[in-house]
Design an enzyme around this catalytic site. Structure first.
Site, short mmCIF file in Angstrom:
data_model
loop_
_atom_site.label_atom_id
_atom_site.label_comp_id
_atom_site.label_asym_id
_atom_site.label_seq_id
_atom_site.Cartn_x
_atom_site.Cartn_y
_atom_site.Cartn_z
CB CYS A 182 -20.95 0.54 -18.85
SG CYS A 182 -20.51 2.18 -18.28
CD GLU A 242 -3.16 -0.94 -0.18
OE1 GLU A 242 -3.04 0.34 -0.58
OE2 GLU A 242 -3.48 -1.79 -0.75
CE1 TYR A 256 -7.12 3.92 -1.12
CE2 TYR A 256 -4.92 3.84 -0.68
CZ TYR A 256 -6.08 3.23 -1.36
OH TYR A 256 -5.77 1.90 -2.30
N GLY A 273 10.39 6.95 -6.92
CA GLY A 273 9.68 8.32 -6.62
C GLY A 273 9.04 8.54 -5.27
CG ASP A 317 -7.94 4.50 -4.85
OD1 ASP A 317 -9.16 4.63 -5.15
OD2 ASP A 317 -6.67 3.86 -5.16
#
Ligand code: ADE
Length: 340
Positions: free
Chosen positions: A191, A31, A114, A75, A132
């Site tokens: 969808c 995470e 989160y 990063g 998120d």
């Protein structure tokens, strides 16, 4: 949704096979890595980290430098420093066991709302909603929330919380992540494949593609800096470590002026130079994008017979340092121009 997840769940390195107990360490590590970073980028880093440090205790005994080194290229280096601090806090303050609820997790370095919710749900099956950008998109469509972001956030969070089932909250969290990544995508959502197609208000209205409504973002400002590429007779280049606090904290860089919006005159830039010598401007500039600004760097190069104190490394030794991407770009540009 859970039936759909059982059939379509993505097989990702940090996921626990059905029926097995998740390892909170692996859930937490993934995470943290997945903050602002894609699944595809994270996967090989995750594998290397767990191979090197299979438990929170082993990670806590590593040095910060080792962690930054293996983090190189991912990063947002504050995450790596927090990761290390968090591993130590879990070992020293919690007997090497992660707290098992949102409130306890939230107290640890690098764990925000989160991430606390994601770990609580996935590792401990707590009924927490991990919201998120992907989940915001799904929820804004299901309930046809037309208020623009970020104003809509509190409403979306409350709606997301209302959807979390009493059982299998962790699978539900990951199901929503997979749905957002593979079906309820930002553009052209698929969808017809969606398990919620009959319940989705935006699909019923034919405007799923337009949600969530984004407020117009101001353009990121451009900052400028001048980098000093100083080489000794043996080819070694002068490097320095950035301050621990702030952007790229603790990372290695080639010395430079501060970064600012106003252009630098050569005289002004030279007051930051690490040596008084004859500097030559290299052609081209190095460009990099940070979250809140873009950066444009000019490079001045020189050689010296009177090297100042500092970190000196020959190009073939650069791989031993934890270079962030920005430093790698500067090095690549300077070496390619100077070898021509
Ligand atoms: N993004 C954040 N956490 C994730 C997870 N556990 N699986 C897939 N994508 C994610």
């Amino acid at each position: 949704m859970l039936a759909w997840y059982d059939r379509h769940r993505r097989d990702l390195p940090w996921r626990t096979p059905p029926g097995e107990r998740p390892d909170p360490y692996r859930v937490w590590l993934s995470e943290i890595m997945l903050q602002q970073t894609t699944v595809v980028t994270v996967a090989p880093y995750f594998d290397r980290f767990v191979a090197r440090w299979p438990s929170v205790s082993s990670l806590a005994s590593a040095s910060l430098d080792e962690v930054l080194h293996l983090w190189q290229g991912l990063g947002y280096y504050a995450r790596a420093r927090n990761l290390h601090a968090c591993a130590r806090a879990v070992v020293e303050q919690h007997g090497a066991r992660f707290p098992d609820d949102v409130a306890g997790l939230r107290t640890l370095p690098g764990i925000g709302d989160y991430t606390a919710a994601a770990i609580a749900a996935i590792a401990f099956d707590r009924r927490a909603a991990a919201v998120d950008g992907n989940v915001e998109r799904v929820v804004s469509r299901v309930f046809a929330v037309r208020e623009p972001m970020p104003l809509a956030k509190p409403q979306l969070r409350a709606l997301a919380a209302s959807l979390v089932p009493a059982q299998r909250a962790g699978d539900f969290a990951q199901a929503l992540m997979d749905l957002g990544a593979t079906i309820c995508t930002p553009r052209k959502p698929r969808c017809v494949l969606c398990p919620w197609r009959e319940d989705c208000a935006a699909r019923a209205g034919g405007f799923a593609d337009d949600l969530p409504v984004q407020a117009v973002k101001p353009e990121r400002p451009l900052r400028r800096g001048v980098v000093f590429w100083l080489q000794r007779g043996d080819g070694a280049v002068l490097l320095r470590r950035r301050e621990e606090k702030g952007l790229l904290g603790g990372m290695i860089e080639v010395p430079s002026t501060p970064w600012r919006e106003a252009a630098w005159s050569e005289d002004e830039a030279l007051s930051s130079a690490p040596a008084k010598t004859k500097w030559t401007k290299l052609p081209g500039t190095v460009q990099h994008g940070f979250t809140h600004f873009r950066l444009d760097l000019t490079i001045l190069a020189a050689t010296t017979d009177a090297p100042p104190e500092g970190i000196w490394a020959r190009p073939e030794q650069f791989k031993d340092y934890a270079f962030p991407t920005l430093t790698k770009k500067v090095v690549k540009h300077a070496l390619s121009v100077l070898s021509d």
